[in-house]
Design a protein around this motif. Sequence first.
Motif, PDB file in Angstrom:
ATOM      1  N   UNK A  92      72.119  29.644  12.140  1.00 15.77           N
ATOM      2  CA  UNK A  92      71.210  30.138  13.170  1.00 15.77           C
ATOM      3  C   UNK A  92      69.855  29.453  13.032  1.00 15.77           C
ATOM      4  N   UNK A  93      69.060  29.558  14.081  1.00 13.30           N
ATOM      5  CA  UNK A  93      67.751  28.912  14.094  1.00 13.30           C
ATOM      6  C   UNK A  93      66.593  29.858  13.887  1.00 13.30           C
ATOM      7  N   UNK A  94      66.853  31.041  13.351  1.00 16.95           N
ATOM      8  CA  UNK A  94      65.770  31.997  13.094  1.00 16.95           C
ATOM      9  C   UNK A  94      64.902  31.509  11.947  1.00 16.95           C
ATOM     10  N   UNK A  95      63.615  31.785  12.037  1.00 19.15           N
ATOM     11  CA  UNK A  95      62.685  31.345  10.997  1.00 19.15           C
ATOM     12  C   UNK A  95      62.736  32.267   9.785  1.00 19.15           C
ATOM     13  N   UNK A  96      62.150  31.803   8.698  1.00 22.31           N
ATOM     14  CA  UNK A  96      62.139  32.574   7.461  1.00 22.31           C
ATOM     15  C   UNK A  96      61.101  33.663   7.422  1.00 22.31           C
ATOM     16  N   UNK A  97      60.313  33.813   8.503  1.00 27.37           N
ATOM     17  CA  UNK A  97      59.274  34.848   8.532  1.00 27.37           C
ATOM     18  C   UNK A  97      59.651  36.056   9.388  1.00 27.37           C
ATOM     19  N   UNK A  98      60.695  35.925  10.179  1.00 25.37           N
ATOM     20  CA  UNK A  98      60.988  36.953  11.163  1.00 25.37           C
ATOM     21  C   UNK A  98      62.082  37.917  10.769  1.00 25.37           C
ATOM     22  N   UNK A  99      62.367  38.812  11.710  1.00 23.12           N
ATOM     23  CA  UNK A  99      63.412  39.820  11.514  1.00 23.12           C
ATOM     24  C   UNK A  99      64.801  39.310  11.887  1.00 23.12           C
TER      25      UNK A  99
END
Length: 423
Positions: free
Chosen positions: A113-120
């Motif tokens: 996935x492309x979710x960042x390491x800072x988000x939920x």
Amino acid sequence: MKIVVAYSGGLDTSVILNWLKDTYSAEVVAFCADVGQEEELDGLEEKALNTGASRCYVDNLQEEYARDFIFPMIQAGALYEGQYFLGTSIARPLIAKRMVEIALAEEADAIAHGATGKGNDQIRFELTAAALAPRLQVIAPWRDERFRTEFPGRAEMIAYCADRGINVEASAKKPYSMDRNLLHISYESGILEDPWFDASAPEHKGMYKLSVSPEDAPDTPEYLELNFDQGICTGLAHPRLWEILSELNYNGEQDASLTPLWIMRVLNKLGGQHGVGRVDMVENRFVGMKSRGVYETPGGAILHFAHRQMESLTMDREVMHLRDSLIPKYSTLVYNGFWFAPEREALQALVAESQKNVTGTVRLKLYKGNIIAAGRKSPVSLYNPHIATMEADPTKAYNQDDATGFIHLNALRLKVAAEVHGA
């Protein structure tokens, strides 16, 4: 190695798809979930194949999203930290569920996935995978130092795509990020990172997509009715219902009951026209930081309010108070990504039991950002006008003299405490 990657066709996911193929020497299968983001999905499969995917799935999940995720959450009365209707949070477990199903069908080794390491979102995707397919590996490029080193900014991503002949439309970055689905649109980051910034100011009205500002809403209120059966909205009544459905390209029969998907679409349209459902809040992310988000949830706000009105007429007091005490827990579970956890499923069973008699009709008035109760009725109403009346009670079901002993018993501990402490 075979990897199934969440793909939208944008710059980030195009780079990630190709980077995964090169870095892991992998076959990459692309997956895009249509949950009502209203983005143009035509040509996405061809684009994914040209970017390096061996196959691309584009699945319309909107009906499942409304029926199996939004509506059960509305039954629970969920609001995160008293304000957020959980629009992004509740979409992620569905997307991840389908991605896992594809990975298993494809006999893939991993999902990405492309979710960042800072988000939920990273947590929501990965907790869903852990619950449904614990042996699947999860790859998160934004948490990989190799990826961050190679792509410190958009310029490097654009150059990477140009070098490999990947066609992406890399427009100037918006001053905020946006995420849309059937339940809401969220806006965050960029100019919104200043919590003193007034996102409701007239000069920023162009940011909003689903709703007009309350100041620009019609000067005439609009009425509608919602029908509920065991806590689920099953139908709408509105003078322009079929006109609205026609505008929304409804393809069903006029005498058919509306599905959850079409109920959401109609409510989004009506609520948006009256500036309903805007939320601007600072929330607590699961990863520990506070973040500021601006949300448009017109249909969800109407549904949430109407459902509560129906409960007020039909739900036992103690059952309601018990369920209400669990709303913060339930909402936090959804927000933090535990949709498929056993504790959320246990709470859902309690919610479903509590909703057995939440049946009837609610009439609402929409006016300049407000949702106003204009009537409630139910064949299983617990409201008895003969008992509640301030006039003489013909049923004699309530004897006012009984209140004396009731008050004395409840006052006893207060009197004892006052004597002990010298009041």
